[in-house]
Design a protein around this motif. Structure first.
Motif, PDB file in Angstrom:
ATOM      1  N   ALA A 138       0.828  -1.206   0.000  1.00 40.58           N
ATOM      2  CA  ALA A 138       0.000   0.000   0.000  1.00 40.58           C
ATOM      3  C   ALA A 138       0.861   1.253   0.000  1.00 40.58           C
ATOM      4  N   GLY A 196       0.648  -1.414   6.133  1.00 40.89           N
ATOM      5  CA  GLY A 196      -0.342  -1.633   5.086  1.00 40.89           C
ATOM      6  C   GLY A 196      -1.749  -1.343   5.541  1.00 40.89           C
ATOM      7  N   ALA A 197      -2.385  -2.305   6.091  1.00 40.06           N
ATOM      8  CA  ALA A 197      -3.779  -2.108   6.485  1.00 40.06           C
ATOM      9  C   ALA A 197      -3.886  -0.822   7.291  1.00 40.06           C
ATOM     10  N   GLY A 198      -4.612   0.086   6.764  1.00 45.03           N
ATOM     11  CA  GLY A 198      -4.662   1.434   7.321  1.00 45.03           C
ATOM     12  C   GLY A 198      -5.150   1.486   8.760  1.00 45.03           C
ATOM     13  N   GLY A 201      -8.167   5.906  11.244  1.00 40.59           N
ATOM     14  CA  GLY A 201      -9.509   6.266  10.777  1.00 40.59           C
ATOM     15  C   GLY A 201      -9.868   5.793   9.379  1.00 40.59           C
ATOM     16  N   THR A 202      -8.884   5.310   8.640  1.00 40.23           N
ATOM     17  CA  THR A 202      -9.239   4.830   7.295  1.00 40.23           C
ATOM     18  C   THR A 202      -9.942   3.479   7.417  1.00 40.23           C
ATOM     19  N   PRO A 203     -11.075   3.350   6.807  1.00 42.55           N
ATOM     20  CA  PRO A 203     -11.792   2.087   6.910  1.00 42.55           C
ATOM     21  C   PRO A 203     -11.050   1.003   6.161  1.00 42.55           C
ATOM     22  N   ALA A 205     -10.305  -1.947   3.775  1.00 36.04           N
ATOM     23  CA  ALA A 205     -10.857  -2.147   2.433  1.00 36.04           C
ATOM     24  C   ALA A 205     -11.715  -3.395   2.404  1.00 36.04           C
ATOM     25  N   ALA A 206     -12.772  -3.330   3.150  1.00 39.83           N
ATOM     26  CA  ALA A 206     -13.630  -4.499   3.243  1.00 39.83           C
ATOM     27  C   ALA A 206     -14.263  -4.822   1.907  1.00 39.83           C
ATOM     28  N   GLU A 207     -13.830  -5.914   1.354  1.00 37.60           N
ATOM     29  CA  GLU A 207     -14.286  -6.312   0.024  1.00 37.60           C
ATOM     30  C   GLU A 207     -15.587  -7.077   0.175  1.00 37.60           C
ATOM     31  N   THR A 208     -16.672  -6.477  -0.183  1.00 34.91           N
ATOM     32  CA  THR A 208     -17.928  -7.194  -0.024  1.00 34.91           C
ATOM     33  C   THR A 208     -18.518  -7.609  -1.361  1.00 34.91           C
ATOM     34  N   THR A 209     -18.738  -6.629  -2.187  1.00 38.68           N
ATOM     35  CA  THR A 209     -19.416  -6.917  -3.444  1.00 38.68           C
ATOM     36  C   THR A 209     -18.428  -7.202  -4.574  1.00 38.68           C
ATOM     37  N   GLY A 210     -18.028  -6.164  -5.203  1.00 38.75           N
ATOM     38  CA  GLY A 210     -16.913  -6.280  -6.141  1.00 38.75           C
ATOM     39  C   GLY A 210     -17.233  -6.701  -7.557  1.00 38.75           C
ATOM     40  N   SER A 211     -18.222  -7.529  -7.762  1.00 36.80           N
ATOM     41  CA  SER A 211     -18.520  -7.896  -9.151  1.00 36.80           C
ATOM     42  C   SER A 211     -18.945  -6.664  -9.924  1.00 36.80           C
TER      43      SER A 211
END
Lengths: 213, 213, 213, 213
Positions: A138, A196-198, A201-203, A205-211
């Motif tokens: 990152a 890396g993983a922020g 306060g940065t959320p 990068a929860a990958e939920t949908t993506g398609s």
DNA sequence: AATGAATGAGAGTTCATTCAT
DNA sequence: GATGAATGAACTCTCATTCAT
């Protein structure tokens, strides 16, 4: 007619055309026509079409970048140095905005040109001044985005009502912010682990949908 | 030899070539040669050279982008929506990495193509989903950089040893971070006033030196 | 219009032109014009200008020469073999007189062409069939002159009133005479010693005057 | 730098280039470059490119040939005169070997030049000094081959290890031999009848096979 | 004795495209 | 579902030549 400034005029008109129409779409015939000379006249001043672009890039981009690199090599690798690199790069870019736009929009063409290699290596050297070889991914992204931000902004914000100086400052600010964050990450964590993983306060990068297709 | 999949094969080979050599440098002759057919065969499947690129861009980039836009239009303009837009965009990009690389490196060529306009407006629509019309300049920069980061990273990090999935996640993380920052700025201040000039530990873009030539 | 004979027609017209005006002075534009097609049509049938000349030389000169060489390699190195080589070479030359004239008058141009090398080596191979590696100088001269005589005669005697068949026979006769002489010299003397300086009534090359400037 | 000998230097460099690369492939730009002057300088000394070649050929080939012709015209048409013509011609050729090589390899180009005509007529005049207008065909061949032998030998024997003086003598010897034979034939027979078909041990040019394709 | 700047003409080559088969 | 043959327009580049200085 006009004195010894033809060479310069060719560079000017050529750059304008290259930036507007793209490198391959700009023919020497058109350039010559717009200058009011013959094609052959261009060949008196430059050996090839590529030579024209080389001469422009060299003066307005390659040399300035080399100067920044040369300066930075004698500085400590501190955050302040990095920020100054960005400042200087921002200056260079704004000094030759049309050219940097051209290079960005014609990367494919540039790749076939000898000067393309040169510029690529300059940019990568600059990048290496900003980032840590083994920083978290990152952070590497932050550093390249910083550079990108600086030379892409004049183009991406082109329809916004603000002076180009204001835009430049804004771009520089964001770039410095990115590099600062990367630098601090590098000092905090020691290895790939904690980085890396922020935080801050940065959320995540929860990958939920993506398609998307 | 091969079944009725010629159309698909043309698109594949063409995209490969366009990405590798650039649009203008890729001739139909070469594409046909590599496919083992004649130029005329290409014209059986596509009306023009532009048509080939259109068909590719349309399927792999324009439609996915349109889908994201369509989805987002029915969502509230919250931060979460913006982050999801990035997530989906990241998915689309990684699904057609070669194409996005091609578009990025051939912007000049794209500009002359009808599909170029289309894509440009898609991107700007996406941008408008992320940013506030009258946000501070720096925040506008953050939003475009977020988008840029997503599609430029596969290229800028291409020499780094990491899976493309890891790179994608890193790029997405940074992009989301940028948009989050911009969003929070937008909520904090009301007008151009308090915004822009970074707080939160980011050093002010103090312009001291800047000369580069 | 005309069926599949265009390729052939191009070769014919090209050879005519090359022989008449010289290789470099014959432009593809002229060739195309005389054929009633466009320059681009030539490029459909041949990859380059050089390719045209190659195709002609290959069929009409290189292959026939190669055939002679191939035949001779399986023969004893007797005088009779040598005379037969000349006979066959004479046949090949007369079969493609215009081409041989072209090659002779455009040696400078041929040298730059890939096929030029090929032809040169063919000729030298033929020469090696005729002469003894370590024969006396004069005999080497006789053998090369024999070859020269065969392909130069159509040109040197062009203003003489005789059928080309008669000229060919005369040239062959002289060529055979020269090679015969060289061969007999080779058998008579053993080393460089006794050879060279002619006997048999030929006056010694008494150098008396010689100045000419 | 160099004194007033520029004119001479141009001729030298030009001849070198013409001989090495061919007339058409040698551009004035290259010649000027190799001389370290500008193209325009060439035009100070010579009116045209053709003019350069004319001046060279005239001094080194045309005048010497003319001198031989002039001398011969006042001599009886005896064998000894003919042999002396060859001797003198051999001298002239060896004195300007590069030029004669150039002329031989660039006959096509020479034909377009005014000096080409001149040289051609010189050569034919020389030929006429050697041969009988109405000699047998084979004797005509012998005479032209004699001339050819003299100026082609430096080239055909170029890879043989011998001094050029030795080669010249060998060539001259063969040439004289050929002319002697032709002369004797001319005296023996009276008309076309008895001549031609060799006696003196030379095998008749029995045409048996002849196929070459 | 030479240069700097330019020209007009033309070279070979490549391109996307067409169309009858 | 393709090919073979061709075109027109354009391309980059080179050439011999000119002329004011």
């Amino acid at each position: 007619m006009s004195r010894g400034n033809t060479r310069q005029r060719i560079q000017d008109v050529a750059l304008e055309m290259f930036a507007e129409r793209g490198y391959e779409k700009s023919s020497l015939r058109e350039i010559a026509e717009q200058l009011g000379v013959t094609k052959a006249a261009l060949y008196y001043h430059f050996k090839t079409k590529e030579d024209i672009v080389i001469s422009i890039v060299d003066d307005l981009a390659a040399k300035p970048c080399a100067a920044i690199v040369a300066w930075a090599e004698h500085q400590p690798r501190t955050l302040e140095t990095k920020l100054e690199v960005l400042r200087r790069y921002s200056g260079a870019v704004s000094h030759a905005a049309r050219l940097f736009r051209f290079m960005q929009e014609n990367q494919a063409a540039m790749r076939e040109l000898s000067i393309g290699e040169t510029m690529k290596s300059h940019i990568f050297t600059l990048l290496d001044l900003l980032r840590d070889e083994d920083a978290a991914l990152a952070d590497q992204v932050r550093c390249s985005s910083a550079l990108f931000t600086i030379h892409a902004t004049p183009y991406t914000l082109r329809e916004i009502g603000a002076t180009s100086e204001e835009k430049r400052k804004a771009a520089l600010e964001v770039a410095q912010e990115l590099v600062t964050r990367a630098h601090q990450d590098g000092e905090a964590g020691t290895t790939e682990t904690a980085k890396g993983a922020g935080t801050r306060g940065t959320p995540k990068a929860a990958e939920t949908t993506g398609s998307a297709a």
